[in-house]
Design a protein around this motif. Structure first.
Motif, PDB file in Angstrom:
ATOM      1  N   THR A  79      -0.469  37.381   0.122  1.00 46.78           N
ATOM      2  CA  THR A  79       0.563  36.923   0.962  1.00 46.78           C
ATOM      3  C   THR A  79       1.845  36.017   0.463  1.00 46.78           C
ATOM      4  OG1 THR A  79      -1.342  36.311   2.760  1.00 46.78           O
ATOM      5  CG2 THR A  79       0.730  35.101   3.123  1.00 46.78           C
ATOM      6  N   PRO A  80       1.653  35.233  -0.726  1.00 48.11           N
ATOM      7  CA  PRO A  80       2.647  34.616  -1.482  1.00 48.11           C
ATOM      8  C   PRO A  80       3.728  35.575  -1.897  1.00 48.11           C
ATOM      9  CG  PRO A  80       0.550  33.624  -2.076  1.00 48.11           C
ATOM     10  CD  PRO A  80       0.043  34.960  -1.401  1.00 48.11           C
ATOM     11  N   LEU A  81       3.535  36.779  -1.957  1.00 45.62           N
ATOM     12  CA  LEU A  81       4.511  37.860  -2.025  1.00 45.62           C
ATOM     13  C   LEU A  81       5.556  37.855  -1.314  1.00 45.62           C
ATOM     14  CD1 LEU A  81       2.299  40.581  -3.915  1.00 45.62           C
ATOM     15  CD2 LEU A  81       3.782  38.711  -5.208  1.00 45.62           C
ATOM     16  N   LYS A  82       5.373  37.587  -0.230  1.00 44.94           N
ATOM     17  CA  LYS A  82       6.384  37.390   0.799  1.00 44.94           C
ATOM     18  C   LYS A  82       7.491  36.477   0.446  1.00 44.94           C
ATOM     19  CE  LYS A  82       3.553  37.558   5.128  1.00 44.94           C
ATOM     20  NZ  LYS A  82       3.256  36.618   6.299  1.00 44.94           N
ATOM     21  N   ASN A  83       7.346  35.784  -0.469  1.00 47.60           N
ATOM     22  CA  ASN A  83       8.488  34.607  -1.009  1.00 47.60           C
ATOM     23  C   ASN A  83       9.291  35.382  -2.048  1.00 47.60           C
ATOM     24  OD1 ASN A  83       7.471  32.484   0.455  1.00 47.60           O
ATOM     25  ND2 ASN A  83       6.336  31.623  -1.031  1.00 47.60           N
ATOM     26  N   LEU A  84       8.998  36.739  -2.192  1.00 45.79           N
ATOM     27  CA  LEU A  84       9.934  37.423  -3.155  1.00 45.79           C
ATOM     28  C   LEU A  84      10.789  38.385  -2.091  1.00 45.79           C
ATOM     29  CD1 LEU A  84       7.173  38.651  -5.872  1.00 45.79           C
ATOM     30  CD2 LEU A  84       9.006  36.615  -5.838  1.00 45.79           C
ATOM     31  N   GLU A  85      10.689  38.213  -0.774  1.00 44.30           N
ATOM     32  CA  GLU A  85      11.396  39.260  -0.314  1.00 44.30           C
ATOM     33  C   GLU A  85      13.161  39.348  -0.531  1.00 44.30           C
ATOM     34  OE1 GLU A  85      13.084  39.872   4.462  1.00 44.30           O
ATOM     35  OE2 GLU A  85      11.820  38.240   3.927  1.00 44.30           O
ATOM     36  N   LYS A  86      13.833  37.827  -0.485  1.00 47.14           N
ATOM     37  CA  LYS A  86      15.355  38.118  -0.968  1.00 47.14           C
ATOM     38  C   LYS A  86      15.401  38.788  -2.526  1.00 47.14           C
ATOM     39  CE  LYS A  86      16.406  34.131   1.699  1.00 47.14           C
ATOM     40  NZ  LYS A  86      16.941  32.642   1.596  1.00 47.14           N
ATOM     41  N   TYR A 228       1.815  50.012 -26.571  1.00 51.06           N
ATOM     42  CA  TYR A 228       3.186  49.609 -26.857  1.00 51.06           C
ATOM     43  C   TYR A 228       3.538  48.522 -27.962  1.00 51.06           C
ATOM     44  CZ  TYR A 228       4.864  52.146 -22.655  1.00 51.06           C
ATOM     45  OH  TYR A 228       4.892  53.264 -21.783  1.00 51.06           O
ATOM     46  N   HIS A 229       2.324  47.877 -28.422  1.00 49.01           N
ATOM     47  CA  HIS A 229       2.158  46.869 -29.428  1.00 49.01           C
ATOM     48  C   HIS A 229       3.179  45.464 -29.143  1.00 49.01           C
ATOM     49  CE1 HIS A 229       0.138  49.631 -32.043  1.00 49.01           C
ATOM     50  NE2 HIS A 229       1.044  50.605 -31.624  1.00 49.01           N
ATOM     51  N   GLN A 230       3.047  45.179 -27.831  1.00 44.25           N
ATOM     52  CA  GLN A 230       3.728  43.936 -27.245  1.00 44.25           C
ATOM     53  C   GLN A 230       2.976  43.538 -26.229  1.00 44.25           C
ATOM     54  OE1 GLN A 230       7.758  45.369 -25.629  1.00 44.25           O
ATOM     55  NE2 GLN A 230       6.623  45.252 -23.718  1.00 44.25           N
ATOM     56  N   PRO A 231       3.143  42.342 -25.801  1.00 47.25           N
ATOM     57  CA  PRO A 231       2.300  41.568 -24.793  1.00 47.25           C
ATOM     58  C   PRO A 231       2.804  42.302 -23.445  1.00 47.25           C
ATOM     59  CG  PRO A 231       3.097  39.946 -26.083  1.00 47.25           C
ATOM     60  CD  PRO A 231       3.999  41.313 -26.642  1.00 47.25           C
ATOM     61  N   LEU A 232       1.589  42.317 -22.607  1.00 51.54           N
ATOM     62  CA  LEU A 232       1.732  42.455 -21.081  1.00 51.54           C
ATOM     63  C   LEU A 232       1.833  41.260 -20.338  1.00 51.54           C
ATOM     64  CD1 LEU A 232       2.158  44.510 -18.822  1.00 51.54           C
ATOM     65  CD2 LEU A 232      -0.343  44.421 -18.637  1.00 51.54           C
ATOM     66  N   HIS A 233       3.004  40.797 -19.793  1.00 52.53           N
ATOM     67  CA  HIS A 233       3.114  39.578 -19.092  1.00 52.53           C
ATOM     68  C   HIS A 233       2.830  39.770 -17.637  1.00 52.53           C
ATOM     69  CE1 HIS A 233       4.721  37.381 -22.297  1.00 52.53           C
ATOM     70  NE2 HIS A 233       5.645  38.597 -22.752  1.00 52.53           N
ATOM     71  N   VAL A 234       1.683  39.271 -16.876  1.00 53.42           N
ATOM     72  CA  VAL A 234       1.292  39.239 -15.814  1.00 53.42           C
ATOM     73  C   VAL A 234       1.568  37.936 -14.809  1.00 53.42           C
ATOM     74  CG1 VAL A 234      -0.648  39.668 -13.990  1.00 53.42           C
ATOM     75  CG2 VAL A 234      -0.708  40.638 -16.640  1.00 53.42           C
ATOM     76  N   GLU A 235       2.173  38.097 -13.683  1.00 50.26           N
ATOM     77  CA  GLU A 235       2.294  36.904 -12.912  1.00 50.26           C
ATOM     78  C   GLU A 235       1.429  37.200 -11.845  1.00 50.26           C
ATOM     79  OE1 GLU A 235       6.480  36.226 -12.035  1.00 50.26           O
ATOM     80  OE2 GLU A 235       6.974  37.767 -13.451  1.00 50.26           O
ATOM     81  N   TYR A 236       0.440  36.051 -11.680  1.00 48.82           N
ATOM     82  CA  TYR A 236      -0.621  36.471 -10.841  1.00 48.82           C
ATOM     83  C   TYR A 236      -0.467  35.332  -9.527  1.00 48.82           C
ATOM     84  CZ  TYR A 236      -3.972  38.376 -14.305  1.00 48.82           C
ATOM     85  OH  TYR A 236      -4.727  39.097 -15.066  1.00 48.82           O
ATOM     86  N   CYS A 237      -0.937  35.769  -8.405  1.00 49.98           N
ATOM     87  CA  CYS A 237      -1.121  34.963  -7.293  1.00 49.98           C
ATOM     88  C   CYS A 237      -2.618  35.337  -6.881  1.00 49.98           C
ATOM     89  CB  CYS A 237       0.058  35.278  -6.251  1.00 49.98           C
ATOM     90  SG  CYS A 237      -0.106  36.970  -5.577  1.00 49.98           S
ATOM     91  N   GLY A 238      -3.141  34.727  -5.853  1.00 49.16           N
ATOM     92  CA  GLY A 238      -4.594  34.641  -5.369  1.00 49.16           C
ATOM     93  C   GLY A 238      -4.950  33.372  -5.947  1.00 49.16           C
ATOM     94  N   LYS A 239      -6.323  33.214  -5.692  1.00 50.28           N
ATOM     95  CA  LYS A 239      -7.013  31.830  -6.026  1.00 50.28           C
ATOM     96  C   LYS A 239      -7.585  32.419  -7.491  1.00 50.28           C
ATOM     97  CE  LYS A 239      -9.890  32.107  -2.606  1.00 50.28           C
ATOM     98  NZ  LYS A 239     -11.179  31.589  -1.944  1.00 50.28           N
ATOM     99  N   PRO A 240      -7.632  31.219  -8.507  1.00 50.07           N
ATOM    100  CA  PRO A 240      -7.329  29.971  -8.248  1.00 50.07           C
ATOM    101  C   PRO A 240      -5.824  29.687  -8.810  1.00 50.07           C
ATOM    102  CG  PRO A 240      -8.202  30.353 -10.355  1.00 50.07           C
ATOM    103  CD  PRO A 240      -8.058  31.715  -9.721  1.00 50.07           C
ATOM    104  N   TYR A 241      -5.083  30.483  -8.705  1.00 51.64           N
ATOM    105  CA  TYR A 241      -3.556  29.986  -9.131  1.00 51.64           C
ATOM    106  C   TYR A 241      -2.796  29.360  -8.363  1.00 51.64           C
ATOM    107  CZ  TYR A 241      -4.760  33.427 -12.818  1.00 51.64           C
ATOM    108  OH  TYR A 241      -5.441  34.357 -13.755  1.00 51.64           O
ATOM    109  N   LYS A 242      -1.889  28.481  -9.018  1.00 49.94           N
ATOM    110  CA  LYS A 242      -1.102  27.317  -8.263  1.00 49.94           C
ATOM    111  C   LYS A 242      -0.122  27.792  -7.035  1.00 49.94           C
ATOM    112  CE  LYS A 242       1.968  23.660  -9.057  1.00 49.94           C
ATOM    113  NZ  LYS A 242       3.031  22.908 -10.249  1.00 49.94           N
ATOM    114  N   VAL A 243       0.174  29.011  -7.364  1.00 49.29           N
ATOM    115  CA  VAL A 243       1.164  29.698  -6.146  1.00 49.29           C
ATOM    116  C   VAL A 243       0.417  29.549  -4.962  1.00 49.29           C
ATOM    117  CG1 VAL A 243       0.607  32.169  -6.837  1.00 49.29           C
ATOM    118  CG2 VAL A 243       2.635  31.365  -5.849  1.00 49.29           C
TER     119      VAL A 243
END
Length: 282
Positions: A79-86, A228-243
């Protein structure tokens, strides 16, 4: 616990394990929710479940609990992904998990150019040589347009195909394209990657827990970083994340404004109660 007068009270309830167990209502759960409503205490139903619209989940809860539940009270994992609409309204966004239902959810969130892994397979037949494409092309997308963000809405099912496509669209080589060569993308090394549930397992009728979205991401992250020998950056939502809780707070405050006796704007303190069954995610 005694709460003094003038304090605004809010309640966040998990669903599975708190209100329902195995699809059946837990004894006393409906009565407890009814008591909160009678006392004008805003309630949000926050779950790491997903793969459907909030309206559908509200209907399911209403049917099982026998209570009036508004879609605006339901906060699913995505549900918080709604905030990415714009930000992504007119961008090609790859939606992973729960096809085709999650594509419908993404479109309802305002991601007008959303597509699925099967769409990518259909548009690029050789992307996964182990079998023929089973999807179809979305008429709103140009197959040559690059994917600008990836969002996992629900549990992936075809891990081989999904990992292959994700490795391709999250490749650092794609940042040579002008459309993707933003400062933010260059800093992270790939386009944005959003995941709506970090839980590794979940309980079903089977006697052992089953792997879920978080297990897929754990496996994919290892594969991606090894390749790829580089970090994968993950942006989480869902519990227990602050967002997730920030979104729930927004939902609760909106409810408070609509109550017959709104919470006083002069209140000096807000108290939030959370009820869950899993300390790792609740």
């Amino acid at each position: 616990m005694a709460i003094r007068r003038g304090v605004s009270k809010f309640v966040v309830l998990d669903i599975d394990g708190v209100l329902l167990k195995g699809g059946s209502v837990i004894n006393g759960a409906a009565h407890a929710v009814q008591r909160l409503a009678e006392n004008n205490i805003p309630v949000a139903f926050v779950t790491n479940g997903g793969g459907m619209r909030e309206e559908k989940k509200a209907q399911d809860l209403k049917k099982k609990l026998g209570l009036s539940i508004c879609p605006s009270q339901v906060v699913l994992s995505h549900t918080p992904l709604k905030n990415l609409e714009k930000q992504y309204a007119n961008s090609k966004v790859l939606i992973v998990g729960g096809q085709p239902r999650c594509l419908d959810v993404a479109l309802s969130y305002g991601f007008k150019q959303a597509c699925t892994v099967d769409c990518e397979h259909y548009d690029h037949k050789n992307i996964y040589p182990l079998r023929d494409a089973a999807g179809k092309h979305s008429s709103d997308n140009n197959p040559s347009d690059p994917v600008e963000a990836v969002m996992i809405f629900h549990d992936p099912v075809d891990w081989g195909l999904e990992m292959q496509v994700l490795c391709d669209v999250l490749s650092p080589e794609n940042l040579t394209l002008d459309k993707l060569a933003t400062p933010e993308n260059k800093q992270r090394g790939h386009i944005p990657f959003y995941v709506s549930n970090a839980d590794v397992v979940y309980a079903t009728e089977y006697h052992r827990p089953r792997f879920t979205q978080g297990a897929f991401v754990t496996a994919f992250k290892h594969l991606y970083e090894s390749y790829y020998h580089q970090p994968l950056h993950v942006e989480y939502c869902g519990k227990p994340y602050k967002v997730q809780y920030e979104y729930a707070t927004q939902v609760l405050r909106q409810q408070a404004l609509k109550l017959p006796e709104p919470h006083s704007s002069a209140s000096t303190e807000e108290v939030f109660f959370g009820v869950g069954d899993n300390p790792k995610s609740d």
